[in-house]
Write an enzyme that holds these catalytic residues in place. Structure first.
Site, short mmCIF file in Angstrom:
data_model
loop_
_atom_site.label_atom_id
_atom_site.label_comp_id
_atom_site.label_asym_id
_atom_site.label_seq_id
_atom_site.Cartn_x
_atom_site.Cartn_y
_atom_site.Cartn_z
CB THR A 1 -0.86 -0.12 1.28
OG1 THR A 1 -1.50 1.21 1.73
CG2 THR A 1 -0.12 -0.49 2.54
CG ASP A 2 -1.21 4.87 -0.93
OD1 ASP A 2 -1.73 4.46 0.22
OD2 ASP A 2 -1.97 5.77 -1.30
CD GLU A 3 -3.17 3.48 4.47
OE1 GLU A 3 -3.02 3.56 5.55
OE2 GLU A 3 -4.33 3.35 3.72
CE1 TYR B 1 -3.46 -2.39 6.03
CE2 TYR B 1 -3.23 -0.24 5.42
CZ TYR B 1 -3.40 -1.41 5.24
OH TYR B 1 -3.35 -1.64 3.69
CE LYS C 1 -0.48 -4.40 3.14
NZ LYS C 1 -0.71 -5.84 2.59
P1 NAD Z 1 -10.32 -6.91 2.67
O1 NAD Z 1 -10.10 -6.38 4.36
O2 NAD Z 1 -11.42 -6.22 1.95
O3 NAD Z 1 -9.89 -8.37 2.43
C1 NAD Z 1 -8.88 -9.13 3.11
C2 NAD Z 1 -9.06 -10.44 3.04
O4 NAD Z 1 -8.15 -11.21 3.67
C3 NAD Z 1 -10.51 -10.91 3.45
O5 NAD Z 1 -11.14 -11.80 2.73
C4 NAD Z 1 -9.94 -11.54 4.78
O6 NAD Z 1 -11.18 -12.78 5.26
C5 NAD Z 1 -8.86 -12.24 4.63
N1 NAD Z 1 -7.90 -12.55 5.55
C6 NAD Z 1 -7.58 -11.88 6.73
N2 NAD Z 1 -6.78 -12.61 7.31
C7 NAD Z 1 -6.45 -13.57 6.98
C8 NAD Z 1 -5.58 -14.78 7.19
N3 NAD Z 1 -4.98 -14.84 8.44
N4 NAD Z 1 -5.47 -15.85 6.49
C9 NAD Z 1 -6.23 -15.81 5.17
N5 NAD Z 1 -7.03 -14.86 5.08
C10 NAD Z 1 -7.07 -13.81 5.64
O7 NAD Z 1 -8.99 -5.93 2.29
P2 NAD Z 1 -8.78 -5.33 0.73
O8 NAD Z 1 -9.26 -3.94 0.75
O9 NAD Z 1 -9.26 -6.29 -0.12
O10 NAD Z 1 -7.15 -5.19 0.74
C11 NAD Z 1 -6.56 -6.27 0.14
C12 NAD Z 1 -5.02 -6.26 0.10
O11 NAD Z 1 -4.63 -5.10 -0.54
C13 NAD Z 1 -4.37 -5.78 1.40
O12 NAD Z 1 -3.16 -6.43 1.74
C14 NAD Z 1 -4.17 -4.39 1.75
O13 NAD Z 1 -3.23 -4.14 2.49
C15 NAD Z 1 -4.14 -4.14 0.33
N6 NAD Z 1 -4.45 -2.54 -0.10
C16 NAD Z 1 -5.71 -2.23 0.00
C17 NAD Z 1 -5.96 -1.04 -0.48
C18 NAD Z 1 -7.46 -0.54 -0.29
O14 NAD Z 1 -7.84 0.62 -0.73
N7 NAD Z 1 -8.38 -1.27 0.16
C19 NAD Z 1 -4.97 -0.37 -1.23
C20 NAD Z 1 -3.71 -0.79 -1.28
C21 NAD Z 1 -3.59 -1.87 -0.73
P1 TYD Z 2 -10.56 4.43 4.80
O1 TYD Z 2 -11.65 4.01 3.72
O2 TYD Z 2 -10.53 3.94 5.95
O3 TYD Z 2 -9.13 4.33 3.86
P2 TYD Z 2 -7.65 4.75 4.60
O4 TYD Z 2 -7.86 5.05 6.08
O5 TYD Z 2 -6.87 3.51 4.58
O6 TYD Z 2 -7.24 5.70 3.85
O7 TYD Z 2 -10.68 6.21 4.90
C1 TYD Z 2 -10.54 6.88 3.65
C2 TYD Z 2 -10.43 8.28 4.35
O8 TYD Z 2 -11.70 8.70 4.85
C3 TYD Z 2 -9.31 8.62 5.53
O9 TYD Z 2 -8.95 9.78 5.32
C4 TYD Z 2 -10.40 8.59 6.85
C5 TYD Z 2 -11.84 9.06 6.33
N1 TYD Z 2 -12.98 8.61 6.97
C6 TYD Z 2 -13.80 9.12 7.26
O10 TYD Z 2 -13.91 10.68 7.34
N2 TYD Z 2 -15.06 8.73 7.90
C7 TYD Z 2 -15.02 7.53 8.02
O11 TYD Z 2 -16.25 6.81 8.69
C8 TYD Z 2 -14.42 6.43 7.46
C9 TYD Z 2 -14.21 5.08 7.46
C10 TYD Z 2 -13.03 7.24 7.09
#
Ligand code: NAD
Ligand code: TYD
Length: 340
Positions: free
Chosen positions: A125-127, A153, A157
């Protein structure tokens, strides 16, 4: 090619599994997922009965189970999406983040070393880069920007990324890492900002905006993230990190207002609430490397992607209403009662 997609019952992994099953009928796609609160088998329903798809329930931190699985299945490629992914939950309870996001990665890579694979890909992630100031739009994250994390988090990562690079250098494991900006689109769990706003707006319930809503995220439509990962698997170089993002920086308040406008709901639903501790101000990616070296190009701008997302939530109410009412957690029992 046999591809293991860990965390494929989640948001991005689920979209990736759909893409791979549909694009490569000659490949075998195996989703392994622990089905935590964030995992939802209903997300995989469209591909569940396809001949090139298989689902395995399991935990990436369970070494014995993972070893057994690798021994039986002979994967060529592993793409790890499995993670605890919600920043707010990591502030409440960091422990599970360290376990899944770091130790789970170690367990997977140890199995890769033991049984042999062509590539281990870590979805990051960019985070991991921390945040950028709001008043310096010229600054972007590059692949060599130092790691500088803010939340448990992002720290978990970043730790995983370091471990992945260490396994490459020390053991010669063929790895790649992608670092993507915030995703949105179908099958996004409604605890995250965009699906939360859509579901709350439709129910005409208060929408919590942290602080003043000024924080900026670089939003990418989920399918564009999935095509980037596919490209990295096929053309990326071992040991490399690729940033993924589409230059779509939007403040949280503007995200909320855009959704309310599209749904014809009043801005009076917006409720400013206490800010998230350590809240990152701004994320912004420089995707030049993946664009120039691998020829990746995102298909969606925020304006088109958000409308497509809202349309999806309107026509797939069952999917997210089952989450809101908890029904989705019975799906595994229902599905598999009939199958055993
Ligand atoms: P999500 O929370 O929707 O999905 C995570 C999945 O992992 C779930 O299905 C959960 O059941 C499974 N899981 C959790 N713990 C587990 C374990 N111990 N063993 C097997 N499965 C397990 O997350 P997402 O938003 O789809 O993110 C997926 C990946 O992408 C993550 O690694 C996250 O860090 C990365 N990512 C997410 C974003 C975003 O905007 N959502 C952006 C950049 C990177
Ligand atoms: P989020 O979807 O949790 O992603 P991330 O924290 O990984 O970027 O949140 C996106 C942005 O929205 C973040 O700046 C936090 C803000 N946010 C709110 O203002 N209200 C909310 O209820 C949530 C879940 C997030």
């Amino acid at each position: 090619m046999k591809i293991l997609v860990t965390g494929g019952a989640g948001f991005i992994g689920g979209n990736f599994a759909h893409l791979m099953v549909n694009t490569y009928p000659e490949d075998e796609i195996v989703v392994l997922d622990a089905l935590t609160y964030a995992g939802n088998l209903e997300t995989l329903e469209p591909v569940m009965d396809r001949p090139n798809f298989k689902f395995i329930k399991g935990d990436i931190t369970d070494r014995e189970f993972i070893d057994q699985c690798f021994e039986q299945e002979h994967f060529d490629v592993v793409v790890n999406f499995a993670a605890e992914s919600h920043v707010d939950r990591s502030i409440e309870d960091p422990g599970i983040f360290l376990r899944t996001n770091i130790l789970g990665v170690q367990t997977l890579m140890d199995a890769c070393r033991k049984y042999g694979i062509r590539r281990y890909h870590q979805v990051s992630t960019d985070e991991v880069y921390g945040d950028l100031p709001l008043d310096r739009p010229d600054l972007l994250f590059h692949e060599d920007t130092p790691i500088h994390t803010s939340s448990p988090y992002s720290a978990s990562k970043a730790s995983a990324d370091l471990l992945v690079l260490a396994y490459h250098r020390t053991f010669g494991l063929p790895v790649t890492i992608s670092r993507c900006s915030n995703n949105y689109g179908p099958y996004h769990f409604p605890e995250k900002l965009i699906p939360l706003v859509i579901s709350k707006a439709l129910a005409e319930e208060p929408i919590p905006v942290y602080g003043e809503g000024a924080n900026v995220r670089d939003w990418l439509y989920v399918n564009d993230h999935c095509t980037a990962i596919d490209l990295i698997l096929r053309k990326g170089k071992d040991g490399e990190i690729y940033n993924i993002g589409g230059h779509n920086e939007v403040s949280n308040l503007d995200v909320v207002k855009t959704i309310l406008k599209a749904l014809d709901k009043p801005e009076s639903l917006i409720h400013f609430v206490k800010d998230r501790p350590g809240h990152d101000l701004r994320y912004a990616m420089d995707p030049t490397k993946i664009e120039t070296e691998l020829g990746w190009k995102p298909e969606y701008r925020f304006e088109t992607g958000i409308q497509k997302t809202i349309d999806w939530y309107l026509s797939n109410r069952d999917w997210w209403e089952h989450i809101v009412n908890g029904e989705y957690q019975n799906y595994y029992a229902r599905m598999y009662r009939e199958r055993v």
